[in-house]
Motif scaffolding. Sequence first.
Motif, PDB file in Angstrom:
ATOM      1  N   LEU A 182     -38.397  19.734 -67.883  1.00  0.00           N
ATOM      2  CA  LEU A 182     -37.411  20.310 -68.673  1.00  0.00           C
ATOM      3  C   LEU A 182     -37.929  20.972 -69.837  1.00  0.00           C
ATOM      4  O   LEU A 182     -37.095  21.645 -70.290  1.00  0.00           O
ATOM      5  CB  LEU A 182     -36.611  18.990 -69.208  1.00  0.00           C
ATOM      6  CG  LEU A 182     -35.902  18.131 -68.051  1.00  0.00           C
ATOM      7  CD1 LEU A 182     -35.212  17.180 -68.846  1.00  0.00           C
ATOM      8  CD2 LEU A 182     -34.839  18.895 -67.321  1.00  0.00           C
ATOM      9  N   SER A 183     -39.001  20.771 -70.124  1.00  0.00           N
ATOM     10  CA  SER A 183     -39.832  22.033 -70.991  1.00  0.00           C
ATOM     11  C   SER A 183     -41.162  22.296 -70.642  1.00  0.00           C
ATOM     12  O   SER A 183     -41.884  21.192 -70.271  1.00  0.00           O
ATOM     13  CB  SER A 183     -39.780  21.362 -72.681  1.00  0.00           C
ATOM     14  OG  SER A 183     -40.394  20.032 -72.517  1.00  0.00           O
ATOM     15  N   TRP A 184     -41.568  23.508 -70.517  1.00  0.00           N
ATOM     16  CA  TRP A 184     -42.976  23.729 -70.181  1.00  0.00           C
ATOM     17  C   TRP A 184     -43.996  23.201 -70.945  1.00  0.00           C
ATOM     18  O   TRP A 184     -45.186  23.049 -70.250  1.00  0.00           O
ATOM     19  CB  TRP A 184     -43.129  25.266 -70.176  1.00  0.00           C
ATOM     20  CG  TRP A 184     -43.012  26.087 -71.513  1.00  0.00           C
ATOM     21  CD1 TRP A 184     -42.061  26.135 -72.293  1.00  0.00           C
ATOM     22  CD2 TRP A 184     -44.244  26.247 -72.268  1.00  0.00           C
ATOM     23  NE1 TRP A 184     -42.424  26.899 -73.673  1.00  0.00           N
ATOM     24  CE2 TRP A 184     -43.635  26.512 -73.683  1.00  0.00           C
ATOM     25  CE3 TRP A 184     -45.650  25.940 -72.254  1.00  0.00           C
ATOM     26  CZ2 TRP A 184     -44.661  26.954 -74.715  1.00  0.00           C
ATOM     27  CZ3 TRP A 184     -46.468  26.072 -73.028  1.00  0.00           C
ATOM     28  CH2 TRP A 184     -46.084  26.754 -74.459  1.00  0.00           C
ATOM     29  N   ASN A 185     -43.930  22.827 -72.245  1.00  0.00           N
ATOM     30  CA  ASN A 185     -44.985  22.267 -73.105  1.00  0.00           C
ATOM     31  C   ASN A 185     -44.817  20.774 -73.079  1.00  0.00           C
ATOM     32  O   ASN A 185     -45.444  20.324 -73.939  1.00  0.00           O
ATOM     33  CB  ASN A 185     -45.035  22.995 -74.469  1.00  0.00           C
ATOM     34  CG  ASN A 185     -43.729  22.868 -75.252  1.00  0.00           C
ATOM     35  OD1 ASN A 185     -42.689  22.424 -74.451  1.00  0.00           O
ATOM     36  ND2 ASN A 185     -43.630  23.498 -76.499  1.00  0.00           N
ATOM     37  N   ARG A 186     -44.101  20.127 -72.250  1.00  0.00           N
ATOM     38  CA  ARG A 186     -43.890  18.624 -72.417  1.00  0.00           C
ATOM     39  C   ARG A 186     -43.345  18.184 -73.656  1.00  0.00           C
ATOM     40  O   ARG A 186     -43.693  16.902 -74.045  1.00  0.00           O
ATOM     41  CB  ARG A 186     -45.011  17.923 -71.990  1.00  0.00           C
ATOM     42  CG  ARG A 186     -45.756  18.480 -70.471  1.00  0.00           C
ATOM     43  CD  ARG A 186     -46.763  17.726 -70.207  1.00  0.00           C
ATOM     44  NE  ARG A 186     -47.123  18.223 -68.695  1.00  0.00           N
ATOM     45  CZ  ARG A 186     -47.155  17.419 -67.664  1.00  0.00           C
ATOM     46  NH1 ARG A 186     -46.560  16.537 -67.954  1.00  0.00           N
ATOM     47  NH2 ARG A 186     -47.634  18.010 -66.556  1.00  0.00           N
ATOM     48  N   THR A 187     -42.397  18.971 -74.324  1.00  0.00           N
ATOM     49  CA  THR A 187     -42.046  18.284 -75.416  1.00  0.00           C
ATOM     50  C   THR A 187     -40.850  17.444 -75.555  1.00  0.00           C
ATOM     51  O   THR A 187     -40.153  16.694 -76.334  1.00  0.00           O
ATOM     52  CB  THR A 187     -41.774  19.524 -76.633  1.00  0.00           C
ATOM     53  OG1 THR A 187     -40.764  20.484 -75.908  1.00  0.00           O
ATOM     54  CG2 THR A 187     -43.102  20.235 -77.010  1.00  0.00           C
ATOM     55  N   HIS A 188     -40.036  17.740 -74.146  1.00  0.00           N
ATOM     56  CA  HIS A 188     -38.857  16.856 -73.927  1.00  0.00           C
ATOM     57  C   HIS A 188     -38.974  15.611 -73.546  1.00  0.00           C
ATOM     58  O   HIS A 188     -40.237  15.472 -72.891  1.00  0.00           O
ATOM     59  CB  HIS A 188     -38.253  17.663 -72.873  1.00  0.00           C
ATOM     60  CG  HIS A 188     -36.692  17.255 -72.591  1.00  0.00           C
ATOM     61  ND1 HIS A 188     -36.164  15.861 -71.996  1.00  0.00           N
ATOM     62  CD2 HIS A 188     -35.555  17.745 -73.366  1.00  0.00           C
ATOM     63  CE1 HIS A 188     -34.839  15.644 -72.131  1.00  0.00           C
ATOM     64  NE2 HIS A 188     -34.354  17.018 -72.755  1.00  0.00           N
ATOM     65  N   PHE A 189     -38.355  14.647 -74.119  1.00  0.00           N
ATOM     66  CA  PHE A 189     -38.775  13.093 -73.685  1.00  0.00           C
ATOM     67  C   PHE A 189     -38.562  12.774 -72.316  1.00  0.00           C
ATOM     68  O   PHE A 189     -39.092  11.512 -71.934  1.00  0.00           O
ATOM     69  CB  PHE A 189     -38.135  12.413 -74.721  1.00  0.00           C
ATOM     70  CG  PHE A 189     -36.581  12.205 -74.512  1.00  0.00           C
ATOM     71  CD1 PHE A 189     -36.076  10.839 -73.577  1.00  0.00           C
ATOM     72  CD2 PHE A 189     -35.471  13.030 -74.669  1.00  0.00           C
ATOM     73  CE1 PHE A 189     -34.876  10.759 -73.057  1.00  0.00           C
ATOM     74  CE2 PHE A 189     -34.223  12.726 -74.385  1.00  0.00           C
ATOM     75  CZ  PHE A 189     -33.934  11.712 -73.513  1.00  0.00           C
TER      76      PHE A 189
END
Length: 232
Positions: free
Chosen positions: A224-231
Amino acid sequence: MECVALYKKGIQDNKKEINIPNIGKLKTKDIDYNWIFEKSFGYYENFKNHTYEEKEKKECRNWFDKALEFNNGRFNPLNHEIIDAEKDFDIEIPYDWAKYSYKDGNKTLEGRLAIKGNIDFIVKYDDSTIELIDYKSGSRKDWNSKDSKKVKEYKDFEKDPQLLIYYYALAHLYPKHDILVTIYFINQGGPFTIPFERSRFPEIEEMLKKRFEEIKSTQTPKLLSWNRTHFK
């Protein structure tokens, strides 16, 4: 709250003692809220992924007391006739669109979509009506909204996927009853009760079908976020 509901169910069934899974044995002569809380909290303390502080324990106890006392005990299981507590459901969808077939190496996996879950507890409302009660200790935040401050209101709960699925499952488990679905936010907003009707089955089934087809067509799940910041 599950333990309190199981205790009340034990009284209804004329049991002198009940064995609550992962908690212990409890005599039905006199309820001991302190014992139930300490045993329940201790069960979760045994999980090593989090160390609870004393302030967290006090906060949880406050939630427990609030739920028991709210509106003269409206959501205290002792004040209801318990139909079931921690009710598991596993409802297979009977339509052709719910069929699946996948290759797993040399094996073929076939079957039908089923909805599975667990309901906090179900109480008798009157002779023809039962009520599902689901406790929430978190917030009413609307996670699907772009507005970070938006909370869910009654109109949002009328089309909430979780509540619709709960209703759909219960309507199949208890086909002769009308069903109320109550979601009770202990800390933010109190209870919301929705009288769903069976006329909404096509809408619910279409929702399930759409989501099922989305899942079936997914080849490689994406972040859901390319930098894996979404939980998630």
